[in-house]
Scaffold this active site. Structure first.
Site, mmCIF file in Angstrom:
data_model
loop_
_atom_site.group_PDB
_atom_site.id
_atom_site.type_symbol
_atom_site.label_atom_id
_atom_site.label_comp_id
_atom_site.label_asym_id
_atom_site.label_seq_id
_atom_site.Cartn_x
_atom_site.Cartn_y
_atom_site.Cartn_z
ATOM 1 N N HIS A 109 0.854 -1.104 0.113
ATOM 2 C CA HIS A 109 0.149 -0.057 0.005
ATOM 3 C C HIS A 109 0.812 1.153 0.000
ATOM 4 O O HIS A 109 0.563 2.168 -0.568
ATOM 5 C CB HIS A 109 -1.038 -0.016 1.162
ATOM 6 C CG HIS A 109 -2.319 -0.781 0.886
ATOM 7 N ND1 HIS A 109 -2.690 -1.574 2.152
ATOM 8 C CD2 HIS A 109 -2.723 -1.227 -0.117
ATOM 9 C CE1 HIS A 109 -3.906 -2.226 1.648
ATOM 10 N NE2 HIS A 109 -3.950 -2.104 0.195
ATOM 11 N N ARG A 133 -5.075 -10.004 -22.157
ATOM 12 C CA ARG A 133 -5.225 -10.793 -20.978
ATOM 13 C C ARG A 133 -6.607 -11.362 -20.720
ATOM 14 O O ARG A 133 -7.376 -10.466 -20.063
ATOM 15 C CB ARG A 133 -4.568 -10.169 -19.773
ATOM 16 C CG ARG A 133 -3.145 -9.929 -19.982
ATOM 17 C CD ARG A 133 -2.366 -9.608 -18.424
ATOM 18 N NE ARG A 133 -1.263 -9.265 -18.134
ATOM 19 C CZ ARG A 133 -0.513 -8.078 -18.469
ATOM 20 N NH1 ARG A 133 -1.076 -7.250 -18.819
ATOM 21 N NH2 ARG A 133 0.796 -8.393 -18.219
ATOM 22 N N ARG A 163 -4.353 -14.207 -25.504
ATOM 23 C CA ARG A 163 -3.916 -15.322 -24.806
ATOM 24 C C ARG A 163 -5.143 -15.974 -24.372
ATOM 25 O O ARG A 163 -6.202 -15.372 -23.716
ATOM 26 C CB ARG A 163 -2.880 -14.953 -23.786
ATOM 27 C CG ARG A 163 -2.584 -15.971 -23.079
ATOM 28 C CD ARG A 163 -1.448 -15.774 -21.913
ATOM 29 N NE ARG A 163 -2.103 -14.831 -20.767
ATOM 30 C CZ ARG A 163 -1.315 -13.913 -19.787
ATOM 31 N NH1 ARG A 163 -0.010 -14.010 -20.148
ATOM 32 N NH2 ARG A 163 -1.788 -13.377 -19.086
ATOM 33 N N GLU A 183 7.316 -19.814 -20.965
ATOM 34 C CA GLU A 183 7.238 -19.224 -19.589
ATOM 35 C C GLU A 183 8.148 -19.886 -18.493
ATOM 36 O O GLU A 183 8.528 -19.612 -17.580
ATOM 37 C CB GLU A 183 6.056 -19.057 -19.052
ATOM 38 C CG GLU A 183 5.109 -18.023 -19.945
ATOM 39 C CD GLU A 183 3.719 -18.177 -19.657
ATOM 40 O OE1 GLU A 183 3.049 -17.239 -18.514
ATOM 41 O OE2 GLU A 183 3.078 -19.113 -20.070
ATOM 42 N N ASN A 242 8.210 -12.610 -17.074
ATOM 43 C CA ASN A 242 8.135 -12.756 -15.459
ATOM 44 C C ASN A 242 8.114 -13.818 -14.849
ATOM 45 O O ASN A 242 8.547 -14.316 -13.878
ATOM 46 C CB ASN A 242 6.666 -11.926 -15.198
ATOM 47 C CG ASN A 242 6.330 -10.675 -15.650
ATOM 48 O OD1 ASN A 242 7.352 -10.019 -16.264
ATOM 49 N ND2 ASN A 242 4.940 -10.112 -15.616
ATOM 50 N N ASP A 243 7.285 -15.112 -15.454
ATOM 51 C CA ASP A 243 7.416 -16.503 -15.139
ATOM 52 C C ASP A 243 8.538 -16.946 -15.413
ATOM 53 O O ASP A 243 8.963 -17.879 -14.476
ATOM 54 C CB ASP A 243 6.158 -17.270 -15.321
ATOM 55 C CG ASP A 243 4.785 -16.796 -14.523
ATOM 56 O OD1 ASP A 243 5.030 -16.864 -13.514
ATOM 57 O OD2 ASP A 243 3.824 -16.830 -15.196
ATOM 58 N N ARG A 265 8.679 -13.525 -6.860
ATOM 59 C CA ARG A 265 8.806 -12.074 -6.538
ATOM 60 C C ARG A 265 7.751 -11.365 -5.556
ATOM 61 O O ARG A 265 8.282 -10.225 -5.057
ATOM 62 C CB ARG A 265 8.348 -11.240 -8.059
ATOM 63 C CG ARG A 265 9.367 -11.726 -9.082
ATOM 64 C CD ARG A 265 8.970 -10.976 -10.373
ATOM 65 N NE ARG A 265 7.628 -11.374 -10.883
ATOM 66 C CZ ARG A 265 7.105 -10.596 -11.575
ATOM 67 N NH1 ARG A 265 7.507 -9.543 -12.261
ATOM 68 N NH2 ARG A 265 5.626 -11.067 -11.874
ATOM 69 N N CYS A 272 6.625 -10.450 -24.123
ATOM 70 C CA CYS A 272 5.429 -9.589 -23.536
ATOM 71 C C CYS A 272 5.460 -9.516 -22.018
ATOM 72 O O CYS A 272 4.492 -9.062 -21.360
ATOM 73 C CB CYS A 272 4.306 -10.296 -23.972
ATOM 74 S SG CYS A 272 3.959 -11.889 -23.287
#
Length: 800
Positions: A435, A537, A573, A663, A686-687, A697, A733
């Site tokens: 936050h 997505r 996707r 991935e 990312n993956d 992460r 991507c």
């Protein structure tokens, strides 16, 4: 019918509360409500004589209930009882209920003709501190409750992205407290519960994530109403307003390099724990009173922060403090604090508060969802605020022109710092969804996370570039290089926006497509300069749905996205769920390690009908506009063959290109086999980074390892580019495609297409226009042989 008296420091507050409560009951059924608030129209304060007069106005043979706010209001009400006739005083009861919520409940209950005791019971579901002071505490239900047969119940699905995290959980608790009913929640997906739905800390233990099915049960004379209200709240996704995303990369420029992720200035070190060593504990009664006083002080501070944040930042960010206020008033938390004081288990009030909230923070850290795990920061923020109040440590205001260094960035700190005087915030802990990070970036304050335990002396010159993940103490050039980067980045951003619609043609004449990742039609509309979408997505596009979208509904959404891009190609996707991406309409069995379980294409081997419906929609839109389809989380050639067979059975239109996401390392290592017969592959960095480095992460202890520029990750990307069959295009991507420096390396490795977050598209295109691919290829080759991501970022010639 009983009478009601409202005692408050503020006349405006009291009159507004009465107005709100009166709206709940038809005019002819309302009890008499008298107000004793403020010393006059504008001056805060309470007066015992005025309270006594109000009691006289509201007096009824059935009794008088007095609701009050805090502090002197309690004392004035008690003193007023000495001024009125003893016979009248005998039928007056003071309530510790929260003023607004208690008044609403009291008015509604009193309108039914209920007795004074019944109205008091209904109203007294507020702060345990006041209940203890006035001696009218109502026994709290145990944390876990057995659900009796015949109770009112309903089953709902959690549809909001991060489940019942602090803000929506606070809304559940607030709603429950309006009803005279015992309400429990059970997580049917995980088997946790039942728990008391009126306790924020207990609701948190459910670990209720998106897609989980909850059973809401209630008993009591308002059980049906409570269940219906909570069901309606669930239908509205628990009124969870999404907080602004802490997206990577620059936002529009402003003061202090707003969103440019660069800062330089003298260090203001504020990462020390509250010093409790000198605190002298008193007896049990004294410590209980100190605990309550500190709680009230913290409540006042948080309420002020909430109001300030709502005015200067926004309502979504301000609601963070509603959740913290709910935590302070949580009966289960307060019971634990007071019990620890009574048993002498800790060093007085500070030890009791600290142990209770540390335990709750540990509970949050044990939850599965990374976003919910970071809510432990909010708990520790509340803990430290109460501890500072207990030891008399004032909330300090940082000096002008400083760069704040903190262990964790809580929302209160992010909202409270003066953005005109704080040039940036460096956070030792990793993680970008806390936050505090969200609030700071919403305010245009540059933030870097995960700087670790580097030694920083107060007043030392420090500088950071979050884009390059670089944090320096006492820079050799006095920080001039960072100031130059700040100026250049601001100019770069402005120039990039002007030329956003131009193609990304490198210095040596190669055109590289730069597309946008989108999760909504609005994302597509906002993507300036994008050459289409390299990632639609679908699990985000339909993520709030509690039932699966029909083929027609999917067609409509895909058409709208295609239209927003003006007929440029879009890559859709197929459903990518599992791990940290559940779908409400497709609940999954709980897995010990969901990131290594059923994800992406694996899920739909069991549920092929949902995939078939989506493929039908994709085929229909592909007959009208350029469309590509790609399957996520592919590991084996057999999975590719199965997915192709499902698509081929539908008779796909000519021109529909088919690809997969890369991935997992296994897919990268056998890319020649997997990509045989495909049109393209798209690397999800990312993956791929997470699996290659075995690092979550969202886990601050290891998040620093999950760096997409790690040479091991780059070597896998290089292997994919070199290993795909002839004619198969390679795209990226993931987050790396949104990093201008990384974009240069990816182009140098031979990647054909980049798909970035929408706001970054102009910057990526501008950077590629200044890139010579021959030089970029040499840099990429050098990067593959380096030891770590830090060395890659330090390559001479990489940064613009």
């Amino acid at each position: 019918m009983i009478g009601i008296v409202v005692v408050s420091h503020s006349r405006a507050l009291a009159e507004a509360a009465v107005g709100l409560a009166s709206e709940m009951v038809a005019e002819g059924n309302r009890p008499v409500i008298a107000v004793a608030a403020g010393l006059d129209e504008t001056t805060f304060g309470t007066d015992a004589a005025a309270v006594a007069e109000a009691i006289g106005v509201a007096d009824s043979p059935d009794g008088v209930l007095v609701l009050l706010d805090l502090g002197s209001a309690v004392l004035s009400a008690e003193l007023a009882l000495e001024f009125v006739d003893p016979e009248v005083a005998e039928r007056v009861k003071l309530s510790s209920a929260p003023l607004v919520e208690g008044l609403v409940a009291a008015v509604v209950t009193a309108s039914t003709g209920a007795t004074l005791d019944a109205v008091l019971t209904e109203a007294s579901r507020g702060l345990a501190g006041k209940q203890d002071h006035l001696g009218d505490a109502v026994a709290e239900e145990p944390p876990a409750l057995e659900v009796a047969q015949g109770n009112s119940f309903i089953e709902v699905v959690v549809s909001n992205e991060h489940g019942l995290h602090a803000r929506p959980a606070a809304k559940v608790v607030a709603l429950v407290q309006r009803f005279h009913a015992q309400v429990t929640l059970t997580n049917l997906t995980t088997g946790k519960g039942p728990v008391n739905a009126g306790s924020l800390s207990m609701v948190a233990t459910l670990n209720a994530q998106q897609g989980n099915r909850l059973r809401i049960s209630a008993s009591g004379y308002e059980a049906d109403e409570a269940v219906a209200a909570l069901g309606a709240l669930a239908d509205r996704a628990f009124d969870d307003v999404p907080a602004p995303a802490a997206a990577a990369g620059p936002a529009p420029a402003g003061k202090s390099g707003s969103g440019l992720d660069v800062a330089v200035g003298p260090a203001i070190v504020a990462d020390q724990e509250v010093d409790l060593s000198w605190y002298q504990a008193g007896d049990v009664d004294a410590e209980r009173q100190r605990a309550k006083d500190a709680m009230w002080t913290a409540e006042d501070q948080l309420a002020a922060l909430r109001d300030k944040t709502a005015e200067t930042v926004g309502a979504a960010e301000a609601s963070i403090f509603d959740a913290q206020l709910a935590l302070l008033g949580d009966a289960v938390v307060l019971d634990s604090v007071f019990q620890a004081i009574s048993q002498g288990e800790n060093k007085g009030a500070p030890g009791a508060w600290k142990s209770t909230l540390d335990e709750l923070a540990t509970t949050f850290e044990g939850l599965d969802d990374p976003y919910q795990r970071e809510r432990a920061q909010d708990v520790r923020s509340v803990r430290d605020r109460v501890l500072r109040a207990l030891v008399g440590q004032r909330e300090t205001e940082p000096a002008e022109g400083g760069l704040l260094v903190v262990r964790e960035l809580d929302a209160a700190t992010a909202a409270g710092v003066d953005a005109e005087r704080i040039v940036g915030v460096a956070v030792r802990a990793a993680g970008t969804t806390g936050h505090g990070v969200i609030v700071a970036r919403s305010r245009g304050i540059p933030v870097i996370t995960g700087i670790g335990e580097v030694s920083v002396a107060a007043g030392a010159l420090v500088a950071f570039d979050a884009r390059r993940h670089e944090f320096v103490v006492d820079p050799a050039d006095g920080g001039e290089s960072f100031r130059t980067a700040l100026r250049e980045r601001a100019a770069e951003r402005e120039a990039a926006l002007v030329e956003a619609e131009l193609p990304a043609v490198t210095v040596d004449g190669r055109t590289i497509a730069v597309l946008a990742n989108v999760g909504s039609v609005q994302d597509a509309v906002d993507a300036r300069g994008a050459d289409g979408s390299g990632l639609v997505r679908t699990e985000v596009l339909f993520g709030e749905r509690r039932v699966a979208p029909t083929v027609d509904e999917q067609v409509e959404a895909f058409r709208a996205i295609a239209a927003a891009f003006g007929g440029k190609p879009i890559t859709i996707r197929t459903w990518d769920i599992g791990g940290d991406k559940p779908l409400a309409f497709l609940p999954q069995e709980r897995e010990a390690n969901p990131f290594l379980g059923e994800r992406g294409i694996r899920v739909f081997r069991r549920r092929p009908e949902l995939l078939r419906d989506q493929l039908k929609a994709i085929c229909q839109v592909a007959a009208e506009t350029p469309v590509q389809v790609m399957f996520p989380m592919v590991t084996t050639a057999e999975e590719v063959a199965w997915a192709r067979a499902e698509l081929d059975a539908l008779g796909p239109p000519e021109g529909l290109k088919v690809g997969i996401m890369v991935e997992v390392p296994a897919a990268a290592l056998r890319i020649a086999t997997l990509a045989d017969g495909l049109d393209f592959v798209s690397i999800g960095t990312n993956d791929l980074t997470q699996y290659t480095t075995a690092s979550d992460r969202g886990n601050s202890a290891v998040a620093g390892l999950a760096d997409g520029l790690d040479p091991a990750v780059l070597q896998l990307i290089d292997r994919v580019v070199r290993g795909v069959p002839a004619g198969v295009e390679v795209a990226v991507c993931g987050d790396l495609a949104s990093d201008p420096d990384a974009a240069v390396l990816l182009a140098g490795l031979g990647v054909h297409e980049l798909s970035a977050v929408g706001p970054q598209v102009p910057t990526i295109k501008a950077r590629l226009r200044r890139t010579d691919l021959t030089a970029a290829a040499a840099l990429a080759t050098e990067a593959l042989a380096l030891k770590g991501a830090a060395e890659v970022r330090g390559l001479p010639g990489l940064t613009a």
